[in-house]
Design a protein around this motif. Sequence first.
Motif, mmCIF file in Angstrom:
data_model
loop_
_atom_site.group_PDB
_atom_site.id
_atom_site.type_symbol
_atom_site.label_atom_id
_atom_site.label_comp_id
_atom_site.label_asym_id
_atom_site.label_seq_id
_atom_site.Cartn_x
_atom_site.Cartn_y
_atom_site.Cartn_z
ATOM 1 N N MET A 332 0.702 -1.211 0.060
ATOM 2 C CA MET A 332 -0.019 0.093 0.083
ATOM 3 C C MET A 332 0.879 1.535 0.121
ATOM 4 O O MET A 332 0.509 2.259 -0.848
ATOM 5 N N ARG A 335 2.621 1.601 -3.287
ATOM 6 C CA ARG A 335 1.419 1.681 -4.351
ATOM 7 C C ARG A 335 1.710 0.526 -5.443
ATOM 8 O O ARG A 335 1.610 0.876 -6.507
ATOM 9 N N GLU A 337 0.296 -1.897 -7.102
ATOM 10 C CA GLU A 337 -1.078 -1.923 -7.536
ATOM 11 C C GLU A 337 -1.204 -3.578 -8.089
ATOM 12 O O GLU A 337 -2.150 -4.268 -7.834
ATOM 13 N N LYS A 391 -5.412 7.404 -3.466
ATOM 14 C CA LYS A 391 -4.532 6.451 -3.784
ATOM 15 C C LYS A 391 -5.627 5.272 -3.434
ATOM 16 O O LYS A 391 -5.267 4.118 -3.888
ATOM 17 N N THR A 394 -8.223 4.358 -5.728
ATOM 18 C CA THR A 394 -7.505 3.698 -6.744
ATOM 19 C C THR A 394 -7.185 1.989 -6.768
ATOM 20 O O THR A 394 -7.629 1.049 -7.498
ATOM 21 N N VAL A 395 -6.954 2.034 -5.723
ATOM 22 C CA VAL A 395 -6.300 0.427 -5.064
ATOM 23 C C VAL A 395 -7.691 -0.376 -4.986
ATOM 24 O O VAL A 395 -7.672 -1.584 -5.567
#
Length: 757
Positions: A332, A335, A337, A391, A394-395
């Motif tokens: 996380m 990031r 993903e 963020k 988006t995850v």
Amino acid sequence: MDSNGNKRPRLDTYTNDSISSLPSSFDPSASLPAGMATPMTIDSTSTPFSAVLINLGRQTKHQLSDTKLIVYDLKVDSPSLPEGYEIEAWNRLQEAVYAIQGNSKPSESLEALYQICENLCQHDHSQQIYNNLKQVCKDSVGKMFAALESDPSEATTYLTAMNVLWTTYSAQMNQIRCIFLYLDRSYRSLLELANELFCDCYQRSPSIREKVIGSILDMIASERNDTKIDTLLLKNSLRMLMDLNLYSSEFEGRFFDQTRLFYKAEGDRLIEEMDMSAYLDYVAKRVHQESTLRMKHYFDKSSKAAITTIVEDQLLSDRVQVILDKSFSYFMDTRQEDDLSLLYRLLKKVDKLDICARYFIDYVKTKGTFILKDHSTDKDLFAILLSFIRKVNTVVRHSFEEDELFLNGCKDSIAYFINLRQNNATKLLANYTDLVLRNDKVDEKALDTCMTFFRILQSKDAFEMFYKQDLAKRLILDVGSNKMEKAMLARMKKDSGPAYTSKLEKMLRDMKYSSDLMTEFKEQHGDNLNSTLLHLEVNVLTYGFWPSYTPINVTLPRHFQLAQDEYNAFYTNKYPKRRLTWQNALSVCEVESNYHKGTHNITLTLLQTVILLIFNDTSRPGFSFGEILAMTNLDELELRRTLKSLACGHYALLLKQPAGLDVEPTDYFMYNTEFESTDTHISLNTEKLNEAIENNASIDATVLIPREQQVDAAIVRILKAKQSTSHGALLGEVTRQIRFPATAPEVKQRIELLIEK
């Protein structure tokens, strides 16, 4: 159908009209060996159809008739076999079988041998032939296994020998079946017999069984360790077990145990050696290998579910906590993903998403709280916080495929840390909004950021109070853009309704109305004001809409008091039933100062201006604290704060003896003749005015009282609707209805107070 499964013969005769003639090529003895029998003849005197048969050749013209006779189970006695034929025929068949088992060609044609088998079966010798053939094949396969048992080779070499034996035996039995095909179809399956004989010999030989299964498992283990193997040999060996129905009983149990031990050991090792990104790739690769590739190449489909479960359990399910502890926060923060997406898909397969969702919720709560506390003094706090929320969203959208579990968790987590009391997000958001609205240019993006968090806030009533206080500062100091103020209020009005912004909108209207009043006042008293050397601007603030301020008494200079009295008379004359209360602490003055080293325009509060004007008396070098206190009639604490801003700040307009950062009642103050500054315009009012507004505006009580009333109203409303309810249900419904966070003890206290009333 007859008892042997053969199609029942049917004879259709068209009486007195026509009868189908037998084909000219039909030979009843064609299926029998030469010398066995002669064609069968029909006695016309004993046959009911003799007349028809005699007249058959005389008819030159067919006649049609609707009459039809059907005869079922017409049996015609077959001629008996010659004496000794059975023994001779079997010897010929046995000789062919021996030739095939010896990997040579039979001396007779397969067609002739097939005809012999058919003749024997048609004369009820099927069981005898089957038993004889079974014994011959049994002896042959027994010799094969005896030779294999004495084979000293191991591993792949031994498995190759077993595969050759099985392939040879299968080919021989297929060729034998071609000869005994009639027996296979009319009596019993020879393929089943072949498998039965082979399986019986295989199971009666423990050494062969152990070597075969051990060799297969060794080959699978070698392939898992990236050693190249003979995949065709492995495939054929497993196919042999499947054909013999030994795959489940002989192989699967040991195979599953070996797989479980292999992946447990490998998982224990790799989870310590690998980073979690590589480990998850490894897990996905292994699951694909076992459940797809090996299943496609040589495993039976029945093993797919079990082998997939074993691999997932040993590498993933039993290690979920360790994997998430090591990887989730890191993924996380950085990031990653794609890694989070892989983690989501793997955990979804093993039904462990609930654990992952808990880690996600804890991460969002912890990280959001950390940002609020660590960046509380940062002017970009909410920009940082908004970036974090984007963020996270988006995850959820990309990596977690908008799973409802994570969508709800994300929403609840953000609301949690925004509304947590110790995070003080309400005050921080109000400060950030104030900073945004102080800009002269309209920044739509910044306003949208403010509204994003405003919608999440539960304590909107507290935010309203903070916003009102900051709005008052901006309007009094005349900073910011009126257009920005209206744009922000329009957004809040759309989100929370007209009632929420009505008082705030009235504050803006007060400023507009004050400007109109001032224009009218100047038209009537312009000359008088000019004579007092004052440029007066008055803002009339409607009581109840603006924050409540405590008035501060001060003795004003004569021309100040005169201007104030003139405006007071003007306003009273215009509105006889209204009364003005002058807020001296909120007043601002623009003063022109003449120092020896330069002239400066200084913005001051009214209290600072009153004190400075005392030092216009050049007959005295200075004044003591007590003298200033008597001349201004200010509260002692207020005078200390004001003198400190003039003598101990960055711009020392006055000198203090003794020098120091605090003002004492024994201090003596003098005009600073040596004051100089490169700034032509100096502002000392902002900090002082902010302090005055914040010290005099009471917010907590204003928020607290309506909150208690809202809780009381919600309790009464719920009980009126339901008549009776449990304590827990009442607490839950109250917290759901009110628009601000409240704890269970607070609601419980209000319930007890209502009961007492």
